[in-house]
Design an enzyme around this catalytic site. Sequence first.
Site, PDB file in Angstrom:
ATOM      1  N   HIS A 134       0.848  -1.183   0.000  1.00  0.00           N
ATOM      2  CA  HIS A 134       0.000   0.000   0.000  1.00  0.00           C
ATOM      3  C   HIS A 134       0.894   1.246   0.000  1.00  0.00           C
ATOM      4  O   HIS A 134       2.123   1.138   0.130  1.00  0.00           O
ATOM      5  CB  HIS A 134      -0.946   0.002   1.214  1.00  0.00           C
TER       6      HIS A 134
HETATM    7  P1  TYD Z   1      -2.383  -3.393   7.221  1.00  0.00           P
HETATM    8  O1  TYD Z   1      -2.041  -1.971   7.021  1.00  0.00           O
HETATM    9  O2  TYD Z   1      -3.205  -4.066   6.156  1.00  0.00           O
HETATM   10  O3  TYD Z   1      -1.077  -4.277   7.461  1.00  0.00           O
HETATM   11  P2  TYD Z   1       0.278  -4.319   6.653  1.00  0.00           P
HETATM   12  O4  TYD Z   1       0.195  -3.266   5.587  1.00  0.00           O
HETATM   13  O5  TYD Z   1       1.342  -4.046   7.648  1.00  0.00           O
HETATM   14  O6  TYD Z   1       0.418  -5.674   6.066  1.00  0.00           O
HETATM   15  O7  TYD Z   1      -3.116  -3.513   8.624  1.00  0.00           O
HETATM   16  C1  TYD Z   1      -3.712  -4.727   9.065  1.00  0.00           C
HETATM   17  C2  TYD Z   1      -4.915  -4.363   9.910  1.00  0.00           C
HETATM   18  O8  TYD Z   1      -4.509  -3.642  11.062  1.00  0.00           O
HETATM   19  C3  TYD Z   1      -5.908  -3.485   9.158  1.00  0.00           C
HETATM   20  O9  TYD Z   1      -7.218  -3.943   9.499  1.00  0.00           O
HETATM   21  C4  TYD Z   1      -5.683  -2.119   9.740  1.00  0.00           C
HETATM   22  C5  TYD Z   1      -5.212  -2.401  11.145  1.00  0.00           C
HETATM   23  N1  TYD Z   1      -4.307  -1.376  11.718  1.00  0.00           N
HETATM   24  C6  TYD Z   1      -4.722  -0.604  12.778  1.00  0.00           C
HETATM   25  O10 TYD Z   1      -5.861  -0.733  13.268  1.00  0.00           O
HETATM   26  N2  TYD Z   1      -3.871   0.334  13.307  1.00  0.00           N
HETATM   27  C7  TYD Z   1      -2.635   0.515  12.813  1.00  0.00           C
HETATM   28  O11 TYD Z   1      -1.859   1.375  13.323  1.00  0.00           O
HETATM   29  C8  TYD Z   1      -2.210  -0.283  11.685  1.00  0.00           C
HETATM   30  C9  TYD Z   1      -0.847  -0.097  11.090  1.00  0.00           C
HETATM   31  C10 TYD Z   1      -3.075  -1.214  11.172  1.00  0.00           C
END
Ligand code: TYD
Length: 140
Positions: A55
């Site tokens: 992302h």
């Molecule tokens: P995501 O951003 O998809 O993980 P990554 O990019 O690291 O693989 O986040 C996974 C889940 O966690 C998503 O539902 C959003 C949540 N999240 C939070 O609630 N707070 C945060 O600070 C972060 C980074 C993610």
Amino acid sequence: MRESTVFDCLNIDLKQIKTLRGGITSVEKTNDFLFDFKRVYYLYDIPGGEDRGGHAHKDLQQVIVAVSGSFDLIVDDGKAKKTFTLNSPSKAVQMPSGLWRKLVNFSSGSVCLVLCSDIYDEKDYLRNYQDFLSFKLINQ
Ligand code: TYD
């Protein structure tokens, strides 16, 4: 940030204090850091072969550290890509907003610490690569 490129990412050496009882690294708001951090999160228990990220952020700036183990950070501005290998708790990469990022090749038991310029806001995410290219005003 629409104009950011992979060449705006900075390698940062964090101060390392080594004692006979182990090491300490503290991250403080100094001139080395271009932003005030408001949130810290960390990734752990990452299954073998799993990738994270995939992302971009419209505004959020981040500093990424491998506090344990190692992984590769791949940044992409829509035109160029760059890979940073993070494998030391005293090394960090500062990323501007507006870059697509992927975290890959996690070693077993590794922990990825992320300092963020703001609190969590899903509206700041670009989770689709085509949307990211549109945000960067890159013709597809
Ligand atoms: P995501 O951003 O998809 O993980 P990554 O990019 O690291 O693989 O986040 C996974 C889940 O966690 C998503 O539902 C959003 C949540 N999240 C939070 O609630 N707070 C945060 O600070 C972060 C980074 C993610």
